[in-house]
Design an enzyme around this catalytic site. Sequence first.
Site, PDB file in Angstrom:
ATOM      1  N   LYS A 192      12.614  60.728  30.091  1.00  0.00           N
ATOM      2  CA  LYS A 192      12.273  61.632  29.021  1.00  0.00           C
ATOM      3  C   LYS A 192      13.974  62.392  28.911  1.00  0.00           C
ATOM      4  CE  LYS A 192       8.165  61.539  28.478  1.00  0.00           C
ATOM      5  NZ  LYS A 192       7.698  59.717  28.764  1.00  0.00           N
TER       6      LYS A 192
HETATM    7  C1  LIG Z   1       3.217  61.388  24.944  1.00  0.00           C
HETATM    8  C2  LIG Z   1       3.022  61.224  26.387  1.00  0.00           C
HETATM    9  N1  LIG Z   1       1.978  62.024  27.042  1.00  0.00           N
HETATM   10  C3  LIG Z   1       2.030  62.054  28.431  1.00  0.00           C
HETATM   11  C4  LIG Z   1       2.736  61.352  29.262  1.00  0.00           C
HETATM   12  C5  LIG Z   1       2.537  61.389  30.738  1.00  0.00           C
HETATM   13  O1  LIG Z   1       3.901  61.942  31.243  1.00  0.00           O
HETATM   14  P1  LIG Z   1       3.876  61.626  32.794  1.00  0.00           P
HETATM   15  O2  LIG Z   1       4.558  60.308  33.117  1.00  0.00           O
HETATM   16  O3  LIG Z   1       4.971  62.756  33.183  1.00  0.00           O
HETATM   17  O4  LIG Z   1       2.599  62.046  33.424  1.00  0.00           O
HETATM   18  C6  LIG Z   1       3.793  60.608  28.575  1.00  0.00           C
HETATM   19  C7  LIG Z   1       4.820  59.907  29.400  1.00  0.00           C
HETATM   20  O5  LIG Z   1       5.283  58.812  29.177  1.00  0.00           O
HETATM   21  C8  LIG Z   1       3.891  60.639  27.002  1.00  0.00           C
HETATM   22  O6  LIG Z   1       4.990  59.579  26.450  1.00  0.00           O
END
Ligand SMILES: Cc1ncc(COP(=O)(O)O)c(C=O)c1O
Length: 392
Positions: A192
């Site tokens: 990210k």
């Molecule tokens: C659009 C979206 N939503 C949710 C997530 C979930 O994030 P996390 O990996 O921090 O749980 C991601 C992660 O890649 C994402 O790209």
Amino acid sequence: MKHRMPIRPKERFLVFGAPSIEDAEIQEVVASMKSGWLGTGPKVAQFELDFARYRRAPQAVAVNSCTAALHLGMLAENFGPGDEVITTPLTFCATVNAIIHAGATPVLADIDPRTMNIDPRQVEARVTSRTRAILPVHFAGRPCDMDALAAIALKHNLKVIEDCAHAIETEYHGRPAGTFGDYGCFSFYVTKNIITGEGGMVLAREESAAARIKVLALHGMTKDAWTRFSDAGYRHYEVVDAGFKYNMMDLQAAIGIHQLRRIEPYWNRRQEIWRQYNAAFAGLPIILPADPAPDTRHAYHLYTILIDIERTGISRDDFLEAMTAQNIGIGVHYRAIPEHPFYQRTFGWTPEQFPHAMRVGRQTVSLPLSPKLSPRDVEDVIAAVSRSLGVE
Ligand SMILES: Cc1ncc(COP(=O)(O)O)c(C=O)c1O
């Protein structure tokens, strides 16, 4: 492949989404380790304050992922069986899974093919008496049409939970993404825009909702370990809910605090790479990402190109292979949710029901877009794209 020699040697494989990790966070992690306090403590509290200030939000709660943030946002609203939440088919599975884990039913509304964001007209068409919330994803860092979505939410008395996993720096009409809805959910996963390894943050509009999320993120306990074990003396806790183990550690916040301070130079560098790609690819038979809309700030999280075999003569999957053979790491964000067997089996969805998300998901490729890329790396990506398309 026409050329035997790849653009880069195997030893220099360009890892997609590799984060930029600098000395300040390394030293802060070391200091946390030397202090012996690794878990949730003062650094998490500082990161929450810093992040809330950065997003001009009244309060922020740090958690261990964006998935946890989404889940807790919906639990704080007591969503459950029979409730429907409308979201996009062009997202990571975590968005949809969080709705399911909250006990609610996901309902998909197709995207606008140009912006790749959820289409408000499709949302409106799917509102029923059971709909409780809209869950927009600011795809790639481009803000959704929040005016239209907020109007639908107001009209039907719906909550808005924003998935800001791609959208840390995103703004829409001067206002930060994550502050339009009742909850804004962020990710600091390694690929990210800023990272903590694993990690997430919830911005909550209401103080009481933030307090509930804080309790739910740590087993439903009324006091965290820092409060219980600090030099102020032991404090008893009470369990007031069946909560989760979703808390962020100081070790993670130690990274995030310093990453957040560098968010602007990182954004500038990604914007520069984005523009370089746009200029370099202008004459190629691929579809480039839409320009940021006026009066918005794009977070430049993903640079996505579309490979339409009718125009390029090469399929998306062959293109992925050609790029990898050049030792350039690429990504796919995303094959549409209804392409996956679990959702087909559980909800009866087919990709054809969401034709725009289906097409984008079958044609899209994300190119490296990280502040860590050197000028040479960017040149290599550009050369590898041309070579993979057979135009040099
Ligand atoms: C659009 C979206 N939503 C949710 C997530 C979930 O994030 P996390 O990996 O921090 O749980 C991601 C992660 O890649 C994402 O790209």
